[in-house]
Design an enzyme around this catalytic site. Sequence first.
Site, PDB file in Angstrom:
ATOM      1  N   SER A 146       0.820  -1.205   0.000  1.00 25.70           N
ATOM      2  CA  SER A 146       0.000   0.000   0.000  1.00 25.70           C
ATOM      3  C   SER A 146       0.857   1.260   0.000  1.00 25.70           C
ATOM      4  O   SER A 146       1.676   1.454  -0.887  1.00 25.70           O
ATOM      5  CB  SER A 146      -0.956  -0.051   1.200  1.00 25.70           C
ATOM      6  N   ASP A 305      -2.201   6.302  -3.930  1.00 25.25           N
ATOM      7  CA  ASP A 305      -1.065   5.590  -3.351  1.00 25.25           C
ATOM      8  C   ASP A 305      -0.589   4.498  -4.309  1.00 25.25           C
ATOM      9  O   ASP A 305      -1.206   4.267  -5.369  1.00 25.25           O
ATOM     10  CB  ASP A 305      -1.416   5.044  -1.968  1.00 25.25           C
ATOM     11  N   ASP A 307      -0.749   1.307  -4.716  1.00 23.14           N
ATOM     12  CA  ASP A 307      -1.662   0.289  -5.247  1.00 23.14           C
ATOM     13  C   ASP A 307      -3.023   0.871  -5.606  1.00 23.14           C
ATOM     14  O   ASP A 307      -3.947   0.132  -5.940  1.00 23.14           O
ATOM     15  CB  ASP A 307      -1.802  -0.890  -4.286  1.00 23.14           C
ATOM     16  N   ASP A 309      -5.587   2.278  -4.112  1.00 14.01           N
ATOM     17  CA  ASP A 309      -6.852   2.078  -3.400  1.00 14.01           C
ATOM     18  C   ASP A 309      -7.055   3.148  -2.329  1.00 14.01           C
ATOM     19  O   ASP A 309      -7.958   3.056  -1.505  1.00 14.01           O
ATOM     20  CB  ASP A 309      -6.917   0.684  -2.775  1.00 14.01           C
TER      21      ASP A 309
END
Length: 381
Positions: A146, A305, A307, A309
């Site tokens: 993340s 960010d 990834d 999400d």
Amino acid sequence: MSYRENYEKWLHSPALSAQEKAELESIQNDEKEIESRFFDQLAFGTAGLRGTMGVGLYRMNVHVIRHATQAFAQVILEEGPEAAARGVAVCFDCRNNSDTFAKEAACVMAANGIPARLFESLRPTPELSFAVREYHCIAGINVTASHNPKEYNGYKVYWEDGAQLPPKHADEVAKKMQELDVFDCVKTMDYDEAVSKGLITLMGEETDEKFLANVMEQVNDKAVVEKMADTFTMVYTPFHGTGHKLIPEALRRLGMKHVICVPEQMVIDGNFPTVVSPNPENPEGFYLAVDLAKKNNADFILGSDPDADRVGIMVRTKDDDFVVISGNQTGVLLLDYLIGAKRRTGKMPEKPVALKTIVTTEMARKVAGPEGGRGQRPAVL
């Protein structure tokens, strides 16, 4: 087994490469470092695993990835042959080693007779959740840490609904990891062999198109965008991550005409060279975006960010500066917009409800209004 015994076991394991052995040999006189790497294995929770990368039981590496995947595979196999035949979807982000870890996970699943659908290159986390549902997979795996610093990587697991693994299954994976030897109990196979046998299938643009179509179906009031598209300018940054391709494309399809991307941060790089930490909630990471927004008289800045999400938002003030909109503020603005959009388009349900958690702002109740579930305002639960 003591941390020293674990260290010696790893050091002399034939599973380690020469480079991995050299890394362990380099710390042989550093007792604190040995203890930090081998005092325990990484804890497996609902979200999976997360830790700094390196060789060791308490580090993120190919052996820990294989070990966790073997445990996850056995949980899937216990669901029965029909469940296992549905297979898993596997995704990864921009971080160093993420592509390698994802391939290793797919190979372990394949060796256990569970087909794996592997994305051909990095993709956003929401697309992994979509792929699990779209292809009716029993589960999903995403290699990502993340918004954590570059030293980290992670292994997130999902169930058939595309959400993170339910506690019951997560507990079972954790239990099996305790029971299974990190080296001897793992099944794996050659990647090219798995592909040739159809046990690993690559996903690419065809899945992107299905995902983007699904995103566009969720647009509530495109007429609003059409009214302001000619005059509204925004800046976007993916912070070197997976949003670099699909987020600008989704904005284009939405009808946004003036989307300016931060060129330095459109470069995929797991070292995140332009930021200390790729967390879009940290305003200091937006310095390049702010400079670009001021040069182009932009109104709005969006950052995702690694990834993709999680997002961070900045807006122009009356003094031509930019301020961060917090997560709670963003949620309130979205709720207010959704209420208005559904009323304008006639999509508001007869008894609308908005859900919030205990950690999100009570301001949502003010936005929803006093009517609650009556009329055209949602009850907030």
